[in-house]
Scaffold this motif. Structure first.
Motif, PDB file in Angstrom:
ATOM      1  N   GLU A 123       0.821  -1.209   0.000  1.00 50.92           N
ATOM      2  CA  GLU A 123       0.000   0.000   0.000  1.00 50.92           C
ATOM      3  C   GLU A 123       0.857   1.262   0.000  1.00 50.92           C
ATOM      4  N   ASP A 124       1.953   1.238   0.763  1.00 59.51           N
ATOM      5  CA  ASP A 124       2.843   2.407   0.811  1.00 59.51           C
ATOM      6  C   ASP A 124       3.505   2.649  -0.540  1.00 59.51           C
ATOM      7  N   THR A 125       3.980   1.585  -1.156  1.00 54.78           N
ATOM      8  CA  THR A 125       4.629   1.711  -2.459  1.00 54.78           C
ATOM      9  C   THR A 125       3.648   2.188  -3.516  1.00 54.78           C
ATOM     10  N   LEU A 126       2.438   1.648  -3.479  1.00 56.11           N
ATOM     11  CA  LEU A 126       1.418   2.063  -4.438  1.00 56.11           C
ATOM     12  C   LEU A 126       1.094   3.541  -4.267  1.00 56.11           C
ATOM     13  N   GLN A 127       0.962   4.005  -3.028  1.00 56.64           N
ATOM     14  CA  GLN A 127       0.659   5.414  -2.782  1.00 56.64           C
ATOM     15  C   GLN A 127       1.758   6.308  -3.345  1.00 56.64           C
ATOM     16  N   LYS A 128       2.999   5.869  -3.194  1.00 59.02           N
ATOM     17  CA  LYS A 128       4.129   6.641  -3.725  1.00 59.02           C
ATOM     18  C   LYS A 128       4.067   6.710  -5.246  1.00 59.02           C
ATOM     19  N   VAL A 129       3.747   5.588  -5.875  1.00 60.67           N
ATOM     20  CA  VAL A 129       3.639   5.544  -7.339  1.00 60.67           C
ATOM     21  C   VAL A 129       2.549   6.500  -7.820  1.00 60.67           C
ATOM     22  N   ILE A 130       1.394   6.483  -7.144  1.00 58.17           N
ATOM     23  CA  ILE A 130       0.279   7.347  -7.537  1.00 58.17           C
ATOM     24  C   ILE A 130       0.657   8.817  -7.381  1.00 58.17           C
TER      25      ILE A 130
END
Length: 316
Positions: A131-138
């Motif tokens: 979830e943290d990595t995805l938020q960073k990507v977004i």
């Protein structure tokens, strides 16, 4: 979409995705019927594009995007099947896809995501890291989130599999059993049964080593997944809030099976039906065999969720 899918929206989703997916077959097996003491109807989503039912929800979500959102691209996290689904749907519609996958995802699933032209970002194998990595990507790309299960567009797309199962067999089903991880398939199936097959009860099936859905269902309070220990990599995630609300309203029960029972059921399907299924797909049969008396003589639909297997790491 911002509300629970109704009958019309699932029908519309089916019409929307139909040109892009397979209408997968329903298989039966006399030998498995004898073993189970029930009449089993297997909806074979292992023959679906990307090798799993996730193609339905992923395609529906991408097709539901506005032109503006398509230009922004899409992003998601997944251990594999949803990742492939979104990557394929994005490629088919000329949309850029960013896929976050845990480092321990099956190599065959990583290779498939790359093959569809998506950008793959690996992370540590924890839900928080995903979830943290995805938020960073977004934040970095401006891509539109397509959550793997906590999204009504995904749920209505997954519900089209049960809609087809109900339409394609002559007998009225007493039960439909599906695996449950994030809950997209189970919640979508329960809605389709509610709308298209009144009286058919829907049951979720879960590994006992990753039983957050069972604990959430029995306590009627969403319990997060913690340190899941199961061979079923596709079912290690936490149950989503949107699916949980639907499950509480429309699902009859959630049953468990341990990994030994799941492997035995997986082997039965390979040997008796001559088809390739992944471990997560075998959980419903394993749960049924553990609770044979409950299903004795009944007509039972079973959604085989996928067939993406690392042939170098078979459990039997």
């Amino acid at each position: 979409m911002s509300k629970v899918p109704d009958q019309e929206s699932i029908m519309a989703a089916h019409e929307r995705v139909a040109p892009f997916i397979h209408r997968t077959p329903v298989y039966t097996s006399e030998s498995l019927n004898k073993i189970a003491g029930a009449n089993l109807f297997f909806k074979c989503e292992n023959f679906q594009k990307v090798g799993a039912f996730k193609a339905r929800g992923g395609m529906n979500a991408v097709l539901s995007l506005s032109a503006k959102d398509r230009k922004a691209g899409v992003a998601t996290h997944s251990s594999g099947n949803h990742a492939q689904a979104v990557a394929m749907a994005a490629r088919e519609n000329g949309v850029k896809a960013y896929i976050v996958m845990p480092s321990n995802s099956a190599s065959v699933k990583k290779a498939a995501v790359l093959g569809y032209g998506a950008e793959l970002i690996e992370c540590e194998p924890t839900l928080q890291a995903r979830e943290d990595t995805l938020q960073k990507v977004i934040e970095e790309t401006g891509a539109i989130l397509i959550h793997p299960y906590d999204d009504y567009r995904i749920i209505e797309g997954q519900g089209t599999a049960a809609k087809e199962l109900i339409e394609d067999i002559n007998e009225r089903l007493d039960y439909i059993l599906t695996p449950v991880g994030g809950g997209g398939m189970l919640s979508g199936t329960s809605l389709s049964a509610h709308y298209f097959s009144k009286g058919t009860k829907v049951i979720g099936c879960e590994p006992s080593g990753a039983d957050d859905a069972y604990r959430s269902f029995t306590s009627m309070k969403l319990v997060p997944q913690t340190n899941p220990q199961t061979i079923c990599d596709g079912l290690r995630t936490s149950l989503g809030g949107k699916p949980f609300e639907i499950i509480l309203k429309h699902v009859e029960d959630i049953l468990l099976a341990d990994d030994a029972e799941i492997v035995a059921a997986m082997q039965l399907i390979w040997e008796r039906m001559k088809i390739v299924v992944e471990s997560s797909s075998a959980v419903p049969l394993a749960a049924l065999l553990r609770n044979k008396e409950r299903f004795a003589g009944k007509n039972v639909g079973i959604v085989i969720s996928g067939g993406n297997v690392d042939l170098k790491a078979l459990p039997f």
